[in-house]
Scaffold this active site. Structure first.
Site, PDB file in Angstrom:
ATOM      1  N   ARG A  76       0.793  -1.217   0.000  1.00 27.07           N
ATOM      2  CA  ARG A  76       0.000   0.000   0.000  1.00 27.07           C
ATOM      3  C   ARG A  76       0.831   1.275   0.000  1.00 27.07           C
ATOM      4  O   ARG A  76       0.635   2.163  -0.821  1.00 27.07           O
ATOM      5  CB  ARG A  76      -0.867   0.058   1.272  1.00 27.07           C
ATOM      6  N   THR A  77       1.725   1.380   0.986  1.00 32.54           N
ATOM      7  CA  THR A  77       2.408   2.651   1.195  1.00 32.54           C
ATOM      8  C   THR A  77       3.271   3.022  -0.014  1.00 32.54           C
ATOM      9  O   THR A  77       3.271   4.158  -0.474  1.00 32.54           O
ATOM     10  CB  THR A  77       3.250   2.594   2.483  1.00 32.54           C
ATOM     11  N   LYS A 125      25.501  -5.081  -1.565  1.00 30.20           N
ATOM     12  CA  LYS A 125      26.979  -5.090  -1.587  1.00 30.20           C
ATOM     13  C   LYS A 125      27.526  -4.349  -0.371  1.00 30.20           C
ATOM     14  O   LYS A 125      28.714  -4.081  -0.282  1.00 30.20           O
ATOM     15  CB  LYS A 125      27.488  -4.397  -2.856  1.00 30.20           C
ATOM     16  N   ARG A 163      11.258   4.132   3.899  1.00 26.71           N
ATOM     17  CA  ARG A 163      10.802   3.110   4.850  1.00 26.71           C
ATOM     18  C   ARG A 163      12.013   2.278   5.230  1.00 26.71           C
ATOM     19  O   ARG A 163      12.761   1.819   4.371  1.00 26.71           O
ATOM     20  CB  ARG A 163       9.732   2.213   4.233  1.00 26.71           C
ATOM     21  N   HIS A 194       4.834   6.254  11.610  1.00 31.47           N
ATOM     22  CA  HIS A 194       4.355   6.135  10.232  1.00 31.47           C
ATOM     23  C   HIS A 194       3.347   7.275  10.048  1.00 31.47           C
ATOM     24  O   HIS A 194       2.142   7.069   9.995  1.00 31.47           O
ATOM     25  CB  HIS A 194       3.687   4.760  10.077  1.00 31.47           C
TER      26      HIS A 194
END
Ligand code: NCD
Length: 307
Positions: A56-57, A84, A106, A134
């Site tokens: 969703r986000t 890496k 995020r 959030h």
């Protein structure tokens, strides 16, 4: 508005209301339009920097930026030079050197967006950091409550479930408090954070006694991926005491609504008949997420021209 949106506490009442009102204006401007696009952020670049999984986000931020005509780069840590060993700082500086104006991040570590904000010149938007915050989820939740109930002041919100691991709960507590709502947390004692006593909330362990007095019930996902110990005896036991099923939903007032940020564990914290009922705002929340994120990007990047 400040340059970044890192946590709900960055928003005072005026800022939060401005975001909600701007989202409503955007909704109005786009309603009935065939081409759902505004030219406001033409020539700007938004990077979605996702170190954790998201449906969703991530899609919502991507759509929001595209509907404002920004260029969008989607970066997910999997498949990049992060494997890496490249650090968050070097990754962010690389993206900024290529001309990004805003980074939507995020990350699994609480506080990562704050660190990022010290390293880059552009805006940083927190799209979920560990168990911390959030903020755009809280904004879209507030928008949805206001849309359904017509107000936020004095609205009684019950937040139920895995509060301990929930950045959604934390962001909602601060924003709802700023906007004048009254919050009660209902959770097993093992799933409440140690510091909950200092939050501006009531705490209860008895869902049945809170439901008749609630205008909004916000169910939280049981975040099994963040649990390294046994926090409750069994899924069945959890669901029996803290799950929202049809019988419990019947305890609610006629106008009360049921929310969930998604993704849901159907049958665990919420029964299918509740998730799919007319009280449920779960699908509306997703739609509102795009408008609210458009408002946030617009206010952080576009700012002074009319939407
Ligand atoms: C939430 C998240 O990732 O914090 N989901 C979302 O953004 N809609 C909640 C969750 O994962 O349970």
């Amino acid at each position: 508005m400040k340059r970044h949106l890192l946590e709900s506490a960055d928003l005072d009442r005026d800022d939060a209301t401005l975001v909600l009102d701007t989202a409503a204006q955007i909704d109005q401007a786009l309603a009935g339009r065939e081409v759902k696009k505004l030219p406001t952020l033409r020539g700007r670049t938004v990077v979605n920097l996702f170190y954790e999984d998201s449906t969703r986000t991530r899609i919502s931020f991507e759509l929001a930026a595209k509907r404002l005509s920004a260029d969008v780069i989607n970066f997910s840590a999997k498949g990049s030079s992060v494997s890496k060993g490249e650090s968050l700082k070097d990754t962010a500086l690389t993206l900024e050197a290529m001309g990004s104006d805003a980074i939507v991040v995020r990350h699994g570590a609480s506080g990562a967006p704050h660190r990022l904000a010290h390293w880059v010149r552009g805006s940083v938007v927190n799209a979920g950091d560990g168990t911390h915050e959030h903020p755009t989820q809280a904004l879209l939740d507030a928008y949805t409550i206001r849309q359904r109930l017509g107000r936020l002041e004095g609205v009684r919100v019950a937040i139920v479930g895995d509060v301990l691991h929930s950045r959604v709960a934390r962001s909602n507590v601060w924003l709802l408090n700023t906007l004048g709502a009254e919050v009660t947390m209902i959770a097993p004692p093992t799933l409440l954070p140690v510091g909950v006593g200092s939050w501006p909330v009531e705490v209860s362990y008895d869902l049945d006694s809170v439901l008749p007095k609630a205008d909004v019930v916000m169910m939280l996902r049981v975040q099994a991926e963040r649990m390294n110990a046994s926090f409750f005896p069994s899924a069945r036991e959890y669901s029996r005491r803290y799950g929202l099923d049809g019988r419990r939903m019947a305890l609610l007032d006629d106008d009360a609504i049921v929310m969930h940020p998604g993704p849901m564990n159907r049958g665990m914290e919420i029964a299918a008949e509740v998730a799919d009922s007319v009280r449920s705002t779960i699908v509306e929340q997703v739609g509102n997420g795009v408008s609210v994120r458009m408002a946030v990007l617009y206010l952080l990047l576009g700012g002074n021209e009319p939407a």
